[in-house]
Motif scaffolding. Structure first.
Motif, short mmCIF file in Angstrom:
data_model
loop_
_atom_site.label_atom_id
_atom_site.label_comp_id
_atom_site.label_asym_id
_atom_site.label_seq_id
_atom_site.Cartn_x
_atom_site.Cartn_y
_atom_site.Cartn_z
N ALA A 285 0.99 -1.17 -0.16
CA ALA A 285 0.02 0.00 0.11
C ALA A 285 0.76 1.23 -0.17
O ALA A 285 0.63 2.27 -0.55
N ARG A 286 2.26 1.41 0.76
CA ARG A 286 2.78 2.18 0.90
C ARG A 286 3.53 2.75 -0.42
O ARG A 286 3.74 3.71 -1.22
N ILE A 287 3.86 1.60 -1.18
CA ILE A 287 4.40 1.52 -2.48
C ILE A 287 3.39 2.42 -3.62
O ILE A 287 3.88 3.17 -4.30
N ALA A 288 2.32 1.76 -3.53
CA ALA A 288 1.45 2.02 -4.52
C ALA A 288 0.85 3.68 -4.13
O ALA A 288 0.70 4.50 -5.08
N ALA A 289 0.88 4.07 -3.07
CA ALA A 289 0.56 5.60 -2.59
C ALA A 289 1.71 6.49 -2.92
O ALA A 289 1.54 7.57 -3.47
N GLY A 290 3.07 5.84 -2.80
CA GLY A 290 4.00 6.66 -3.27
C GLY A 290 4.21 6.93 -4.85
O GLY A 290 4.34 7.93 -5.26
N GLU A 291 3.67 5.74 -5.61
CA GLU A 291 3.88 5.80 -7.18
C GLU A 291 2.83 6.58 -7.55
O GLU A 291 2.96 7.62 -8.44
N ALA B 102 1.63 9.53 -5.93
CA ALA B 102 2.26 10.91 -5.61
C ALA B 102 3.15 11.16 -6.38
O ALA B 102 3.28 12.55 -6.91
N LEU B 103 3.96 10.25 -6.95
CA LEU B 103 4.93 10.62 -7.92
C LEU B 103 4.34 11.12 -9.16
O LEU B 103 4.63 12.12 -9.74
N ARG B 104 3.38 10.45 -9.81
CA ARG B 104 2.54 10.72 -10.89
C ARG B 104 1.79 12.05 -10.51
O ARG B 104 1.80 12.83 -11.49
N GLU B 105 1.33 12.30 -9.54
CA GLU B 105 0.45 13.48 -9.28
C GLU B 105 1.57 14.66 -9.21
O GLU B 105 1.25 15.87 -9.68
N ALA B 106 2.84 14.43 -8.89
CA ALA B 106 3.77 15.59 -8.71
C ALA B 106 4.31 15.71 -10.12
O ALA B 106 5.19 16.57 -10.36
N GLY B 107 3.82 14.80 -11.12
CA GLY B 107 4.38 15.22 -12.64
C GLY B 107 5.49 14.12 -13.01
O GLY B 107 6.00 14.31 -14.08
N PHE B 108 5.78 13.10 -12.23
CA PHE B 108 6.97 12.50 -12.71
C PHE B 108 6.30 11.23 -13.51
O PHE B 108 5.12 10.73 -13.17
N ASP B 109 6.87 11.00 -14.51
CA ASP B 109 6.64 9.99 -15.39
C ASP B 109 7.78 8.73 -15.00
O ASP B 109 8.89 8.78 -15.03
N ILE B 110 6.94 7.61 -14.44
CA ILE B 110 7.73 6.61 -13.71
C ILE B 110 7.52 5.22 -14.59
O ILE B 110 6.29 5.02 -15.01
N VAL B 111 8.48 4.30 -14.46
CA VAL B 111 8.41 3.03 -14.96
C VAL B 111 8.45 2.12 -13.79
O VAL B 111 9.75 2.10 -13.12
N PRO B 112 7.45 1.78 -13.17
CA PRO B 112 7.72 0.66 -12.00
C PRO B 112 8.25 -0.63 -12.30
O PRO B 112 8.13 -1.03 -13.43
N CYS B 113 9.03 -1.06 -11.44
CA CYS B 113 10.11 -2.22 -11.45
C CYS B 113 10.23 -2.76 -10.37
O CYS B 113 11.16 -2.77 -9.69
N GLU C 150 7.88 7.17 1.00
CA GLU C 150 7.49 8.55 1.52
C GLU C 150 8.49 9.38 1.22
O GLU C 150 7.97 10.69 1.05
N THR C 151 9.43 9.12 0.89
CA THR C 151 10.85 10.02 0.62
C THR C 151 11.17 10.05 -0.82
O THR C 151 12.05 10.67 -1.16
N THR C 152 10.40 9.43 -1.81
CA THR C 152 10.61 9.02 -2.78
C THR C 152 10.89 10.42 -3.44
O THR C 152 11.64 10.83 -4.49
N ILE C 153 9.62 11.31 -3.45
CA ILE C 153 9.54 12.45 -4.30
C ILE C 153 10.65 13.46 -3.90
O ILE C 153 11.05 13.95 -4.88
N ASP C 154 10.96 13.34 -2.53
CA ASP C 154 12.21 14.36 -2.21
C ASP C 154 13.37 13.92 -3.34
O ASP C 154 14.30 14.80 -3.55
#
Length: 134
Positions: A37-43, A45-56, A120-124
């Motif tokens: 759940a924490r990973i999903a929420a982090g991902e 939040a990243l998308r909402e912050a404008g980051f284009d991510i490829v989960p792996c 939770e610190t991924t965006i930073d």
């Protein structure tokens, strides 16, 4: 890199152990469900912050992890990799971490590395090194 006069953001490989590969005896306050759940929420939040991510999310097995990283990188070009704390900080994964860093250097020359301490610190971590798409 620009397209039609607009600055394009970096595509980020979000690399970490699959929650099923984590030894939760080391983290008795965390369960696989909580980490998922924490990973999903982090991902999100990243998308909402404008980051284009490829989960792996990778297994702990060296060969299978390398295969998964190759698949993720082949799926979309990436410029930045964010390597999760679970992969970097657990002593039993040192060889896996080392092998994947070297593999990424080989697959994506010039790739930029980012490191978090929790989902939770991924965006930073990304804000220090990656450009958001918007």
């Amino acid at each position: 890199m620009t397209t039609k006069g607009e600055l394009m953001g970096d595509t980020v490989l979000s690399l970490g152990l699959h929650p099923s590969a984590v030894d939760f005896s080391r983290y008795p306050q965390v369960t696989e469900e909580m980490l998922t759940a924490r990973i999903a929420a982090g991902e999100a939040a990243l998308r909402e912050a404008g980051f284009d991510i490829v989960p792996c999310q990778i297994p702990a097995d060296l060969e299978e992890a390398e295969k998964k990283v190759r698949e993720c990188v082949a799926a979309r070009p990436v410029q930045v990799v964010m390597i999760g704390a679970g992969l970097r900080m657990a002593e039993e994964h040192t060889l896996l971490f080392e092998r994947l860093v070297n593999l990424l250097n080989q697959l994506v020359p010039g790739i930029v590395f980012c490191f978090n301490t929790s989902p939770e610190t991924t965006i930073d971590a990304l804000r220090r090194w990656a450009r958001p798409s918007h």
